[in-house]
Design a protein around this motif. Structure first.
Motif, PDB file in Angstrom:
ATOM      1  N   ASP A   1      38.895  36.579  51.267  1.00 65.16           N
ATOM      2  CA  ASP A   1      38.354  35.944  50.071  1.00 65.16           C
ATOM      3  C   ASP A   1      38.702  34.459  50.111  1.00 65.16           C
ATOM      4  O   ASP A   1      39.889  34.102  50.075  1.00 65.16           O
TER       5      ASP A   1
ATOM      6  N   ALA B   1      33.315  36.218  52.861  1.00 64.45           N
ATOM      7  CA  ALA B   1      32.464  35.035  52.747  1.00 64.45           C
ATOM      8  C   ALA B   1      31.896  34.596  54.094  1.00 64.45           C
ATOM      9  O   ALA B   1      30.756  34.143  54.180  1.00 64.45           O
TER      10      ALA B   1
ATOM     11  N   ASN C   1      39.142  26.792  41.780  1.00 62.09           N
ATOM     12  CA  ASN C   1      40.138  27.752  42.252  1.00 62.09           C
ATOM     13  C   ASN C   1      41.384  27.101  42.840  1.00 62.09           C
ATOM     14  O   ASN C   1      42.472  27.684  42.797  1.00 62.09           O
TER      15      ASN C   1
ATOM     16  N   ASN D   1      38.594  32.294  47.877  1.00 62.85           N
ATOM     17  CA  ASN D   1      39.338  31.889  46.683  1.00 62.85           C
ATOM     18  C   ASN D   1      40.832  32.106  46.865  1.00 62.85           C
ATOM     19  O   ASN D   1      41.653  31.333  46.371  1.00 62.85           O
TER      20      ASN D   1
ATOM     21  N   ASP E   1      31.394  33.211  42.080  1.00 59.71           N
ATOM     22  CA  ASP E   1      32.858  33.167  42.028  1.00 59.71           C
ATOM     23  C   ASP E   1      33.506  32.844  43.369  1.00 59.71           C
ATOM     24  O   ASP E   1      34.560  32.232  43.412  1.00 59.71           O
ATOM     25  N   ARG E   2      32.880  33.257  44.473  1.00 61.92           N
ATOM     26  CA  ARG E   2      33.423  32.994  45.808  1.00 61.92           C
ATOM     27  C   ARG E   2      32.400  32.196  46.613  1.00 61.92           C
ATOM     28  O   ARG E   2      31.240  32.587  46.715  1.00 61.92           O
TER      29      ARG E   2
ATOM     30  N   SER F   1      31.783  28.929  40.064  1.00 65.85           N
ATOM     31  CA  SER F   1      33.125  29.501  40.025  1.00 65.85           C
ATOM     32  C   SER F   1      33.973  28.655  39.094  1.00 65.85           C
ATOM     33  O   SER F   1      33.487  27.695  38.485  1.00 65.85           O
TER      34      SER F   1
END
Length: 354
Positions: free
Chosen positions: A176, A108, A143, A178, A129-130, A140
């Motif tokens: 990541d 990211a 999370n 997340n 999602d990220r 997303s």
């Protein structure tokens, strides 16, 4: 989120995409431009070790784009965890004239720089999602809440043993964002409520690495002293369960995430305790909706903001032996026949999976 709420969410997303449908045929038309490239939407996903990306996210995103824009085409690539490869894929999409890219980033921090480059060339980016700093929109599940639910489910599985239990935590890949949110949420739920976190390491979203880290934990903590294992996702949980079995450890709670079919099957078999369901029937269509809106220059209708980026954060759901039927089967993610192989047929019958 119950089944009725999920249908309402999906219905509202479908309505907004239908509203954009009449404009879709205009994308790329009317000014002599390259209509082909101007009706293409890029989808770049980060890796294929986690089965959901290829099996669920990609096809659901493609279907949702096609429903929203008959002229649109999705150009897909998977980076197989290689940030250099993903940058090449990203640059190629821009060179080919793609105007919107849905990006599930491998790294990211590095992807934030790519977003700036894309914007300089008039290309919009959906952070898929990220989270990615500077993206046009981010979609997303919540999370941090995923991690909390994982920790709470582990506590519930331990019951009265929680206060003295020694926990092993195998976290996700630190690149990541997340993974950090899962870890933080899980610690919020677990810290002060279990005996102690006896071993903690990154499994790098790799079942093999996670299995190796689990073996190291057994050596460090002792095979008879491990009370439960937190695994950041189902893929790693598979490696962890194998490592536990090799060490002769049975019957302790093991949690995961992603509701992969292998994870669901381990829950039926009794070797995994729970997973977290992040419905691609919500995530992929919402990301596709935003991608089409950006392509058509329709205003984004986001629920909130994440670090200044318009965002939609969806609700995750704990799945255990009691609600497989009412979640992943009822939603059509899997058929009972997919889960209930011959060796699991009797246990599926006990759980009412059909």
């Amino acid at each position: 989120m119950n089944a009725m709420t999920r249908r309402v969410v999906l219905g509202s997303a479908a309505v907004s995409m239908v509203l954009a449908l009449s404009a879709c045929g205009q994308a790329g038309g009317g000014d002599g431009g390259d209509k082909g490239s101007r009706t293409k939407i890029g989808l770049l996903l980060p890796e294929n070790k986690t089965a959901r990306y290829e099996a669920l996210d990609k096809p659901q995103f493609e279907k949702a784009v096609k429903r929203a824009c008959l002229d649109c085409e999705v150009v897909y690539n998977n980076a197989v965890s290689d940030v250099v490869k993903q940058k090449q894929q990203f640059d190629q999409l821009i060179a080919d004239g793609v105007r919107v890219i849905a990006l599930g980033s491998v790294d990211a921090a590095k992807s934030a720089g790519w977003v700036k480059e894309a914007h300089a060339k008039g290309v919009k980016v959906v952070a898929y999602d990220r989270a990615i700093a500077g993206a046009d929109v981010y979609v997303s599940h919540d999370n941090y809440k995923v991690g909390e639910l994982q920790g709470e489910a582990l506590l519930a599985a331990l019951g009265a043993k929680a206060a003295s239990a020694q926990i092993v935590m195998i976290n996700g890949d630190e690149k990541d964002p997340n993974a950090g949110l899962f870890k933080k949420g899980a610690h919020t739920a677990l810290d002060g409520k279990v005996g102690k976190i006896a071993y903690e390491a990154s499994g790098e979203w790799d079942p093999k690495v996670a299995g190796e880290k689990m073996a190291a934990a057994v050596s460090s903590v002792g095979k008879d002293r491990i009370g439960a294992v937190y695994s950041a996702n189902d893929g790693m949980a598979g490696g962890i369960v194998t490592s536990l079995e090799n060490a002769g450890i049975k019957g302790i709670p093991v949690g995961g995430q992603d509701a992969e079919i292998a994870g669901i099957q381990r829950i039926v078999a009794g070797t995994q305790t729970f997973t977290i369901y992040k419905s691609p029937l919500e995530l992929a269509p919402k990301a596709a909706e935003f991608a089409v809106d950006l392509l058509l220059e329709v205003p984004i209708r986001a629920q909130t903001q994440t670090d200044g980026v318009p965002s939609n954060l969806l609700d995750p759901i704990v799945v255990d032996r009691n609600n497989i039927q009412s979640t992943v089967i009822q939603d059509g993610i899997y058929k009972a026949a997919d889960i209930c192989t011959e060796d699991l047929a009797a246990k599926c019958a006990e759980l009412g999976i059909k």
